[in-house]
Design a protein around this motif. Structure first.
Motif, short mmCIF file in Angstrom:
data_model
loop_
_atom_site.label_atom_id
_atom_site.label_comp_id
_atom_site.label_asym_id
_atom_site.label_seq_id
_atom_site.Cartn_x
_atom_site.Cartn_y
_atom_site.Cartn_z
N ASP A 180 0.85 -1.18 0.00
CA ASP A 180 0.00 0.00 0.00
C ASP A 180 0.89 1.24 0.00
O ASP A 180 1.57 1.54 0.97
CB ASP A 180 -0.89 0.00 1.25
N LYS A 181 0.90 1.96 -1.12
CA LYS A 181 1.78 3.12 -1.26
C LYS A 181 1.45 4.22 -0.24
O LYS A 181 2.30 5.04 0.08
CB LYS A 181 1.68 3.69 -2.68
N ASN A 182 0.22 4.24 0.27
CA ASN A 182 -0.15 5.26 1.24
C ASN A 182 0.56 5.05 2.57
O ASN A 182 0.61 5.96 3.40
CB ASN A 182 -1.67 5.26 1.46
N LEU A 183 1.07 3.83 2.78
CA LEU A 183 1.76 3.55 4.04
C LEU A 183 3.23 3.98 4.00
O LEU A 183 3.88 4.04 5.01
CB LEU A 183 1.66 2.06 4.37
N ILE A 184 3.75 4.24 2.80
CA ILE A 184 5.15 4.64 2.65
C ILE A 184 5.23 6.15 2.73
O ILE A 184 4.78 6.85 1.84
CB ILE A 184 5.73 4.16 1.30
N ARG A 185 5.80 6.67 3.80
CA ARG A 185 5.86 8.12 3.99
C ARG A 185 7.12 8.69 3.37
O ARG A 185 8.17 8.04 3.36
CB ARG A 185 5.80 8.45 5.48
N ASN A 191 6.32 14.93 14.69
CA ASN A 191 5.31 14.37 13.76
C ASN A 191 5.86 13.16 13.03
O ASN A 191 5.59 12.95 11.84
CB ASN A 191 4.84 15.44 12.77
N TRP A 192 6.63 12.35 13.75
CA TRP A 192 7.28 11.17 13.19
C TRP A 192 6.47 9.94 13.61
O TRP A 192 6.14 9.78 14.77
CB TRP A 192 8.69 11.07 13.73
N GLN A 234 10.38 -0.35 5.82
CA GLN A 234 10.25 0.25 4.49
C GLN A 234 9.58 1.61 4.53
O GLN A 234 9.28 2.19 3.49
CB GLN A 234 9.42 -0.68 3.59
N SER A 235 9.38 2.14 5.73
CA SER A 235 8.73 3.45 5.87
C SER A 235 9.48 4.30 6.88
O SER A 235 10.34 3.81 7.62
CB SER A 235 7.27 3.26 6.32
N ALA A 236 9.16 5.58 6.88
CA ALA A 236 9.79 6.50 7.82
C ALA A 236 9.11 6.35 9.18
O ALA A 236 8.35 7.22 9.62
CB ALA A 236 9.68 7.93 7.31
N THR A 237 9.39 5.24 9.84
CA THR A 237 8.73 4.89 11.10
C THR A 237 9.77 4.68 12.19
O THR A 237 10.83 4.09 11.95
CB THR A 237 7.90 3.60 10.93
N ALA A 238 9.48 5.17 13.40
CA ALA A 238 10.30 4.87 14.57
C ALA A 238 9.70 3.64 15.23
O ALA A 238 8.59 3.69 15.77
CB ALA A 238 10.32 6.05 15.53
N SER A 251 15.67 -3.52 1.89
CA SER A 251 16.54 -2.44 2.37
C SER A 251 15.71 -1.46 3.18
O SER A 251 14.58 -1.12 2.80
CB SER A 251 17.19 -1.72 1.19
N PRO A 252 16.25 -0.97 4.30
CA PRO A 252 15.48 -0.05 5.14
C PRO A 252 15.30 1.32 4.48
O PRO A 252 16.15 1.78 3.73
CB PRO A 252 16.32 0.05 6.42
N HIS A 253 14.17 1.94 4.78
CA HIS A 253 13.91 3.32 4.38
C HIS A 253 14.96 4.23 5.00
O HIS A 253 15.46 3.97 6.10
CB HIS A 253 12.50 3.71 4.87
N ASN A 254 15.33 5.29 4.31
CA ASN A 254 16.36 6.20 4.83
C ASN A 254 16.00 6.80 6.17
O ASN A 254 16.89 7.21 6.93
CB ASN A 254 16.62 7.32 3.82
N TYR A 255 14.71 6.85 6.47
CA TYR A 255 14.29 7.46 7.73
C TYR A 255 13.55 6.47 8.63
O TYR A 255 12.75 6.88 9.47
CB TYR A 255 13.45 8.72 7.45
N PHE A 256 13.86 5.21 8.47
CA PHE A 256 13.44 4.22 9.46
C PHE A 256 14.35 4.36 10.68
O PHE A 256 15.57 4.51 10.56
CB PHE A 256 13.56 2.81 8.88
#
Length: 333
Positions: free
Chosen positions: A6-11, A91-92, A135-139, A176-181
């Motif tokens: 789901d592309k909406n989940l990738i921030r 807002n992360w 795969q997303s900018a998630t903490a 591969s991890p997202h740059n902001y994971f």
């Protein structure tokens, strides 16, 4: 077998810089990347939360420089909440996973499932929280990190490296991890096992894995005045003027005595800020501070230690607890 993402989940990447000195009342100036707007995965802001400077700097370093940060401390010190409240102000996205004994490798990685599509049975891969998060900018926050099962811990070890790629063997796929994971952990021990007797279920952590945490910060209980202020803010809606500032401060003083008693080996149970809040709430419910102390904390303690707790209560409130509260009467059949 194919998994539709789901592309909406990738921030996307952060789109603003947050002034950490202003946002967290720090003594040093730091600009931290963040987002201008929250989404459904961003925690809500608690305006009354108090930030410990050393722990805040450690967590901010995790967000800004992609450091793996482990926060260690006794229960009730606000380890997980600390990470959440920083994420809220950036807002992360922040997702917490409690590593209890029921969390398995399959829960983290995912598994194959058979579904019906167009009247036919097909096999699809339902990914777990880990492939989605990295795969997303998630903490991602692993709570009770020192209680995780060995098979789960080795899955986590793969992503503790800064460029930690996740290999899905069943899918012959490398993520591969997202740059902001970002990855954080909280624990009651420092990976050497439980030496206090308070945290059954915790275990020693592989030192090779501990070595992969870039920053380890210890979070202690707050100063009396700050803790009193926070408790007052938590009960303001139900207080009805029953508890004044002096009562609440005395409650915190009792809690501090239990913490010192624990450090000195006089007590085997420690009173956390969470317990003090329950004590304050129960005092308002029962209109009796002493009885609320009994049902909120005293009844949880060893019988041999209740005399000491009565002394603590007397020091702060000027009266001893009733003698009949200090022992457990077991009726014979």
């Amino acid at each position: 077998m194919k998994k539709n993402v789901d592309k909406n989940l990738i921030r996307n990447e952060p789109n603003t810089l947050i002034n950490a000195k202003k946002a967290f009342d720090l003594s040093i100036d730091m600009k931290v990347p963040g987002y201008s707007e929250p989404d459904q995965y961003v925690p809500k802001i608690d305006n009354n939360y108090h930030f410990d400077e050393e722990t805040t700097l450690a967590i901010l370093a995790g967000f800004k420089f992609n450091r793996r940060v482990l926060i260690q401390g006794l229960h009730g010190t606000g380890k997980s909440t600390h990470i959440e409240q920083i994420a809220a102000r950036l807002n992360w996205r922040c997702v917490r996973i409690n590593l209890d004994s029921h969390i398995s490798r399959i829960d983290l990685i995912g598994k194959d499932a058979i579904i019906l599509k167009d009247g036919k049975q097909i096999t699809t891969f339902n990914e777990g929280i880990l492939p989605w998060a990295i795969q997303s900018a998630t903490a991602l926050v692993f709570d009770e990190y020192d209680a995780g099962r060995p098979d789960v811990m080795f899955v986590i070890q793969r992503i503790l490296e800064a460029d930690g790629k996740l290999t899905l063997l069943d899918q012959s796929k490398v993520i591969s991890p997202h740059n902001y994971f970002r990855l954080f952990g909280t624990s009651n021990t420092v990976g050497l096992g439980d030496t206090t007797g308070l945290y059954h279920g915790t275990q020693q952590i592989n030192q090779g894995q501990m070595d992969r945490w870039n920053i380890v910060s210890s979070l202690n209980y707050l100063e009396e005045q700050i803790e009193s202020k926070i408790i007052s803010s938590k009960i303001i809606d139900i207080n009805e003027n029953f508890l004044d500032k002096e009562n609440i401060l005395n409650m915190v003083k009792v809690a501090k005595l239990t913490r010192n008693g624990f450090k000195n080996g006089d007590l085997s149970t420690v009173m956390s800020p969470r317990t003090v809040i329950s004590w304050a709430e129960n005092s308002i419910i029962f209109k009796d501070i002493a009885y609320a102390f009994k049902v909120s904390f005293l009844n949880k303690c060893d019988e041999t230690e209740r005399g000491t707790l009565s002394e603590y209560f007397q020091r702060c409130f000027g009266e001893f607890l009733p003698e009949e509260w200090l022992s457990v009467i077991i009726e014979k059949p």
